[in-house]
Scaffold this active site. Structure first.
Site, PDB file in Angstrom:
ATOM      1  N   ASP A 234      11.390  28.286  16.271  1.00 35.94           N
ATOM      2  CA  ASP A 234      10.832  27.696  17.474  1.00 35.94           C
ATOM      3  C   ASP A 234       9.819  26.623  17.092  1.00 35.94           C
ATOM      4  OD1 ASP A 234       9.815  27.585  20.331  1.00 35.94           O
ATOM      5  OD2 ASP A 234      11.108  29.342  20.451  1.00 35.94           O
TER       6      ASP A 234
ATOM      7  N   HIS B 295       5.600  26.732  22.659  1.00 36.06           N
ATOM      8  CA  HIS B 295       6.763  27.538  23.027  1.00 36.06           C
ATOM      9  C   HIS B 295       6.961  28.717  22.085  1.00 36.06           C
ATOM     10  CE1 HIS B 295      11.186  28.223  23.713  1.00 36.06           C
ATOM     11  NE2 HIS B 295      10.838  27.946  24.959  1.00 36.06           N
TER      12      HIS B 295
ATOM     13  N   SER C 132      14.785  31.207  27.350  1.00 34.00           N
ATOM     14  CA  SER C 132      13.907  31.247  26.184  1.00 34.00           C
ATOM     15  C   SER C 132      12.990  32.452  26.225  1.00 34.00           C
ATOM     16  CB  SER C 132      13.038  29.983  26.116  1.00 34.00           C
ATOM     17  OG  SER C 132      13.770  28.870  25.712  1.00 34.00           O
TER      18      SER C 132
END
Length: 865
Positions: free
Chosen positions: A171, A233, A541
């Site tokens: 990520d 994220h 996600s």
């Protein structure tokens, strides 16, 4: 939020109203009206979706499948030598041996056919650019999401926390200073690796951004050894998996590997993902979470194949199904479409955590979301509430208001009729000191008031029910609003339903995807300290890391569980959910959108019986009834009898881009109605499926249900298939723009050549072919036809496993450089008159069956060098 009224006005519609929202098509099948808004109408303007960066797959077997490193290096040298001889101008970005054999390269469109023709090239695939989701600022607590999956029970009653399991997060990295991961916080400096983040690598650096449309575009990686997160994220994803602080994740004692593939802003590319996968394998990770992916791809796409090879190497791989539900069917992305990858759909959280204001006379608490591009709401102070008008034309705030008419008041405005910016601007110009916009659809509202001139007063969004309450208070004699610093948890009307963005399956080879679902809609988790420490994101996600954390709990509870078994175990105990389009129908949502349903990790761990396979992909129904076998195993200490039954789920229609919903009936018969198993015993049961006859071209599915007599958990097996002849599905559809085209390039655009054209074959003066793929294609072929005889003369190029276009107006660009294939070498096509025949082999088609091909002949092409 996501649910809107099309025919029925409330998501809580009565059964009578729900019945009115159905009908019967000409084929006799019952169609269902969804309360979800239909996809927005798109422009008919053509959209070029052609990549310039490509995976090149060579013919040899990668090391993960037993290939020879020496042989692979020899193949790569041969490719480079051949490319030099062919004067192929390309940039080599990555070379792979372990999980994929080949390269990622950039090449001009003019030389794309040259690349495809290189000896030793098995196939090429686009290197997709992968966007990162936007963030919110406040949202549901993790506790409600943990309760949805049984992770809270696994922690509190089963004593599991993921100890001893290493989870890789591919990520944006992980904030190594964050105290929820054992970091030193804002007052100290943490040295990587840490006690919890034990491995990792930064593949890109802070400034990397693969989005060519961005002002910050910088496709040049600057790797280093510290995978600290500046994008956010990855820290959010890691928090869901295993934070242990203010946020408590699913498996709060796992160790992490952080593999950073995003810069601080923007996008990454699929080839960097494979490099990160190879590193995670070398670092000995037990579980890999990939909350990123490339839409519309095949299981043969390089990231999907690489991910399946990781499973073969004893790593559990979880990937998000994708947020492309708005683009229609077959939109699940790679790597999640990989054969052995666990593809995860998203359900909305049951509760929404929001900031709170109160309303007189009884201080009723109202949850709100701050509007983006407006000043933050205050945390104290009161003002009277006022409507913008008394009629439908004025209550929505779309008309200018008398100066001073809202002076010193907070304006209550209904959604609809114009932009949020115009509503807020009109209230601001009338003297309002704040704006509250309420939804005209079911659920909370998260507005943006971005625009010119800027909004200078606080603006917030609230739900439809809260708006109706405030409107009634104003009507009943007036009310005042008091801002507070509090937050509260409020039930979500869409809680437990599939998120509007979650992708549809199946995969192009008709494998059932996604595999399972978990909470992903509005999840509150960790975030980099310099950006506030905590934030809310929505997407698949966020659902994938719930499953990654659950896999860690399962491996802790049963250390001998193989990577190949984890998906089946999780699917057996999952619970399918009601249709998000209208839960009042009481029907189960599409199997090819929710997979096995909501994950229940506590039930998976406690289950003493197992059913294999964990899912049934039934393929196309052209041949009629289909028979499969189930193997049921009792690993408990007492006999158990299972009663066998089935239940249908909603089916989808033939349209690729506009979802249609139906209720067909699948005939399911079992070899026996019940099975009794002694401890340690196994039994095999045959199941025969008679697929529905309509809607032709749609996808159907349901669940086999095994109900025990001892009160233990029900076991389920999802099934799905295609209605009719899959090879009858159109691929080379013309679209509104009449594709395919023969074209000339003008630099920024293409000019269609209806009557043919002459090409010098110098520079960009070569034939361009604009092709729309309405569905994924198994093979794509360009053959050169002699214009005088109509016979195929030579092949220009061939490649395989192409993804579909993302919209009805999208297209891919292919070129011909004037070279053709002559055995294992290339030769120049002499000057002359030719026709290019473009052919596609349908998905799962038989290459020897002409009915499984579609073709298009171009206008005459004159080559005159």
């Amino acid at each position: 939020m996501k649910k809107s009224s099309v025919v029925v006005t409330s998501i809580l519609a009565t059964a009578c109203a729900a019945a009115l929202a159905t009908g019967q098509g000409s084929d006799g099948v019952q169609w269902l009206e969804s309360l979800e808004p239909a996809p927005a109408a798109t422009s008919t303007e053509p959209v070029d979706e052609s990549p310039q960066r490509w995976f090149v797959e060579l013919s040899g077997t990668p090391i993960a499948d037993g290939g020879s490193a020496t042989q692979l290096q020899s193949e790569k040298k041969a490719f480079r030598d051949a490319a030099r001889s062919a004067r192929l101008k390309y940039i080599e970005h990555y070379a792979f041996d372990g999980l994929f054999n080949g390269f990622s390269v950039s090449v001009s469109r003019a030389q794309l056919s040259t690349l495809m023709r290189m000896p030793g090239v098995r196939a090429i695939y686009p290197v997709e650019t992968i966007q990162r989701p936007e963030t919110g600022t406040i949202g549901p607590a993790m506790a409600t999401a943990l309760a949805m999956t049984g992770a809270d029970v696994a922690q509190s009653e089963l004593g599991l926390d993921g100890s001893g399991i290493k989870v890789a997060v591919m990520d944006t990295g992980i904030d190594i200073d964050h105290p929820d991961f054992g970091g030193a916080g804002t007052n100290g400096a943490t040295t990587f690796p840490t006690s919890r983040i034990v491995a990792g690598w930064d593949f890109v650096g802070d400034a990397f951004n693969a989005d060519s449309s961005s002002a910050l575009y910088n496709p040049v990686p600057s790797p280093d050894a510290n995978p600290d997160d500046c994008g956010g994220h990855g820290t959010h994803v890691a928090g869901i998996i295993g934070a242990n602080g203010q946020v408590k994740g699913v498996a709060p004692n796992v160790k992490f590997g952080a593999y950073r593939v995003f810069g601080c802003n923007g996008s990454t590319t699929a080839d960097i993902m494979i490099a990160a996968m190879e590193r995670a394998l070398a670092d000995g990770m037990d579980v890999l979470n990939m909350s990123i992916g490339s839409t519309y791809q095949w299981p043969e796409y390089p990231t999907a194949k690489a991910a399946s090879r990781l499973v073969n190497r004893r790593m559990v791989v979880i990937a998000s199904a994708g947020n492309s539900g708005g683009t229609g069917m077959y939109s699940t992305g790679a790597p999640s479409v990989g054969d052995k990858v666990i593809s995860v759909a998203s359900f909305d959280n049951t509760h929404t955590r929001q900031s709170v204001f109160t309303v007189s006379p009884d201080n009723t608490r109202i949850g709100y979301s701050p509007a983006s591009s407006a000043p933050p709401p205050p945390t104290a102070g009161s003002a009277s509430l006022a409507r913008t008008g008394t009629t439908s034309s004025t209550a929505d705030g779309c008309s200018a208001l008398p100066a001073g008419s809202l002076a010193g008041q907070v304006a209550l405005i209904r959604r609809g009729g114009c932009t949020f910016h115009l509503k807020a601007l009109n209230a601001q110009n009338a003297g309002a000191i704040g704006v509250v916009i309420y939804n005209n659809l079911a659920g909370p509202l998260n507005p943006s008031v971005a625009g010119t001139p800027a909004i200078t007063v606080p603006a917030v969004g609230i739900s439809d029910t809260s708006g109706a309450l405030l409107d009634a208070r104003i009507t009943g004699g007036g009310a005042s609003l008091t801002w507070t610093a509090e937050t509260g948890s409020f039930p979500s009307p869409t809680g437990g339903l599939l998120s509007s963005f979650t992708a549809y399956g199946m995969s192009p080879d008709l494998q059932l995807k996604p595999d399972i679902g978990a909470p992903g809609g509005a999840i509150h988790s960790t975030y980099p300290l310099e950006s506030g420490g905590y934030a809310t994101l929505s997407g698949t996600s966020m659902s994938a890391p719930h499953v990654a954390g659950a896999a860690a709990l399962l491996l802790q509870a049963a250390p001998r569980t193989s990577s190949q078994q984890v998906r089946n175990i999780l699917q057996n105990s999952a619970v399918p959910q009601l249709w998000s389009g209208n839960p009042a129908f009481g029907l189960l949502d599409l199997v090819h959108r929710q997979g096995a349903g909501m994950m229940k990790i506590d039930q998976s761990i406690l289950a003493t019986s197992r059913v294999e396979p964990g899912k049934l992909s039934l393929g196309e129904s052209e041949g009629g009834a289909v028979t499969r076998s189930l193997e049921i195993e009792n690993n408990g200490t007492a006999p158990v009898t299972y009663t066998l039954s089935s239940v249908d789920a909603i089916a989808s229609g033939a349209s690729t881009f506009v979802p249609q919903f139906f209720l067909p009936k699948t005939g399911v018969s079992f070899g026996t109605s019940s099975v009794t198993l002694e401890p340690g015993a196994k039994a095999v049961v045959g199941v025969t499926f008679t697929p529905p006859a309509a809607p032709v071209g749609g996808q159907y599915g349901g669940y086999l249900v095994l109900t025990p007599d001892d009160g233990s958990g029900v076991l389920r097996v999802p099934f799905a298939g295609y209605i009719g002849d899959y090879q009858a599905r159109a691929v080379l559809t013309p679209t509104a723009n009449g594709f395919p085209w023969l074209a000339k390039s003008t630099g920024d655009t293409y000019l269609k050549q209806d009557e043919g054209a002459t090409y010098t074959m110098a520079g960009s003066d070569i034939p361009y072919f604009l092709v729309h793929l309405d569905h994924q294609a198994r093979l794509f072929r360009m053959d050169v036809v002699d214009a005088a005889t109509g016979r195929v003369w030579r092949r220009a190029m061939q490649t395989e496993h192409l993804g579909r276009n993302s919209s009805a107006n999208g297209y891919f660009t292919f070129t011909w450089d004037g070279m053709v294939m002559a055995g294992k070498r290339s030769e120049v096509a002499p000057d002359g008159r030719y026709v290019m025949r473009i052919s596609v082999l349908k998905a799962l088609g038989d290459e020897t069956n002409p009915a499984h091909w579609e073709s298009w002949d171009s206008p005459v092409i004159t080559v005159k060098r």
